[in-house]
Design an enzyme around this catalytic site. Structure first.
Site, short mmCIF file in Angstrom:
data_model
loop_
_atom_site.label_atom_id
_atom_site.label_comp_id
_atom_site.label_asym_id
_atom_site.label_seq_id
_atom_site.Cartn_x
_atom_site.Cartn_y
_atom_site.Cartn_z
N ASP A 295 -1.98 4.08 11.06
CA ASP A 295 -2.35 2.85 10.19
C ASP A 295 -3.62 2.35 10.23
O ASP A 295 -4.22 1.68 9.90
CB ASP A 295 -1.53 1.90 10.70
N ASP B 256 4.84 4.89 3.68
CA ASP B 256 3.25 3.98 3.85
C ASP B 256 1.90 4.67 3.97
O ASP B 256 1.00 4.22 3.64
CB ASP B 256 3.37 2.89 4.79
N1 GLY Z 1 3.61 -0.57 6.81
C1 GLY Z 1 4.54 -1.21 7.18
C2 GLY Z 1 5.11 -2.12 6.07
O1 GLY Z 1 4.92 -2.20 5.09
O2 GLY Z 1 5.76 -3.21 6.66
#
Ligand code: GLY
Length: 375
Positions: free
Chosen positions: A95, A157
């Site tokens: 992330d 994601d």
């Molecule tokens: N990337 C984790 C979420 O969207 O909660």
């Protein structure tokens, strides 16, 4: 759309002008807000939590929408917090795209700051290092998390993280970043996107062969369901991919996902938490709606198709009509944001900062002042 954007922008700027000074007293960026107060992420990871870049990102965007010292100073201050976080970051998760494109990447892009450029490049190197090469090289993927029991996990994601890799290739001339992004995106298009344009959230691969082992339900209802934020990540992520590669097949994937999303927007313009949740369950996720609106607006520009612009406007009118707190309850704006379908401890039907981030990004696009921090 039936709402007047200038009026909405004025209300958004006014709200944050009043509430940002309180957030500016803390060394930890807000995860969301409750009645009259900003709230940190419930995971105790402070600015190492994956959402931490959205706050500085939103400050950069607010400053583009309504240039004011209060927004600029908070953008600079919290980007510096993210730079500091890079020195103590005890994670190797994927992330860093979310975290560093919207903070250091933004500061470099908007102000030419050299240290911010290096920090964003280090984030890109960290992300590239997540790549899991496999016996069949076409099965490679970027590993999501760090747990030993999650060796082969990849999640949809990540499509929002890989634009950092394309940026790094453009910035350095080193083709490896973009190559890793390409392989991951092909794996995601093949293994996550279903025939009807919906996507699963988590796929577990065999980390040696790269063969798909199973799917996991993740933050949606269950395996086989359609978690709306995952659909939004896919919609905007594949649109960004098409912008980065110029490849027709990437645009085709983005459009397939977009058409599926558009068919699932509620009559009132809001977004259910999972497009396959039981019909008698009332559970919304407005983060999905605001993120998808940004994806639709970019896709409309890329294709020239009015239907994508209309889908974005339907989403934004829905949010403005029903779920914007311009008054005094929350410090932020969007209500009815939901972190996960099954976990009420992490935020259900409340204000969560990355919902506001995408709402503000969509307003920037409509006003023609979006600095496009994802590229
Ligand atoms: N990337 C984790 C979420 O969207 O909660």
């Amino acid at each position: 759309m039936h709402n007047n954007i200038d009026e909405v922008v004025a209300k958004v700027a006014d709200k944050f002008r009043r509430t940002v000074p309180e957030a500016a007293k803390s060394e930890r960026v807000p995860y969301g807000s409750g009645a009259g107060k900003w709230i940190e992420s419930p995971w105790k990871l402070g600015n190492s939590w994956w959402t931490a870049g959205f706050w500085p990102g939103m400050m950069w965007l607010l400053n583009a929408l309504s240039p004011e010292d209060v927004f600029h100073a908070e953008a600079v201050r919290t980007t510096e917090l993210m730079t500091r976080e890079m020195r103590v970051f005890r994670h190797l998760n994927h992330d860093v795209g979310f975290m560093y494109m919207l903070s250091c990447g933004a500061k470099y892009k908007l102000e030419g700051d050299e240290q911010a450029r290096w920090d964003a490049l280090h984030a890109a190197a960290l992300l590239m290092n997540r790549f899991n090469p496999t016996e069949n090289q076409h099965n490679g993927f970027i590993r999501a998390w760090d747990g030993r029991e999650q060796l082969g996990y990849a999640i949809i994601d990540c499509m929002m993280n890989i634009p950092l890799l394309y940026w790094a290739t453009r910035e350095t001339g080193d083709p490896r970043f973009a190559r890793v992004a390409r392989i991951h995106a092909d794996t995601a298009a093949r293994e996550f996107v279903r025939e009807d344009g919906s996507c699963c959230h988590i796929v577990e691969f065999d980390p040696v062969s790269g063969e798909k082992v199973r799917e996991h339900g993740g933050q949606g209802v269950a395996v086989g369901s359609s978690w709306s934020r995952g659909q939004a990540w896919a919609l905007y992520g594949f649109t960004l991919l098409a912008m980065n590669t110029g490849e027709a097949r990437d645009l085709a994937t983005a459009e397939k996902i977009a058409c599926y999303f558009a068919r699932n927007i509620r009559e009132d313009g809001l977004t259910n938490c999972d497009f396959r949740q039981p019909a008698d369950v009332y559970r919304l996720d407005n983060i999905a709606g605001s993120c998808a609106a940004c994806g639709f607006l970019e896709l409309a520009k890329l294709t020239g198709k009015a239907e994508y612009r209309e889908a974005a406007e339907k989403l934004l009118d829905g949010l403005i009509d029903h779920c914007c707190d311009f008054g005094g309850e929350y410090c932020g704006i969007l209500t009815h944001c939901t972190a996960a379908y099954h976990d009420d401890n992490v935020g259900t039907h409340t204000n969560i900062t990355y919902g506001d981030y995408f709402f503000v990004e969509a307003l920037c696009k409509l006003k023609g002042v979006d600095p496009m921090l994802w590229r």
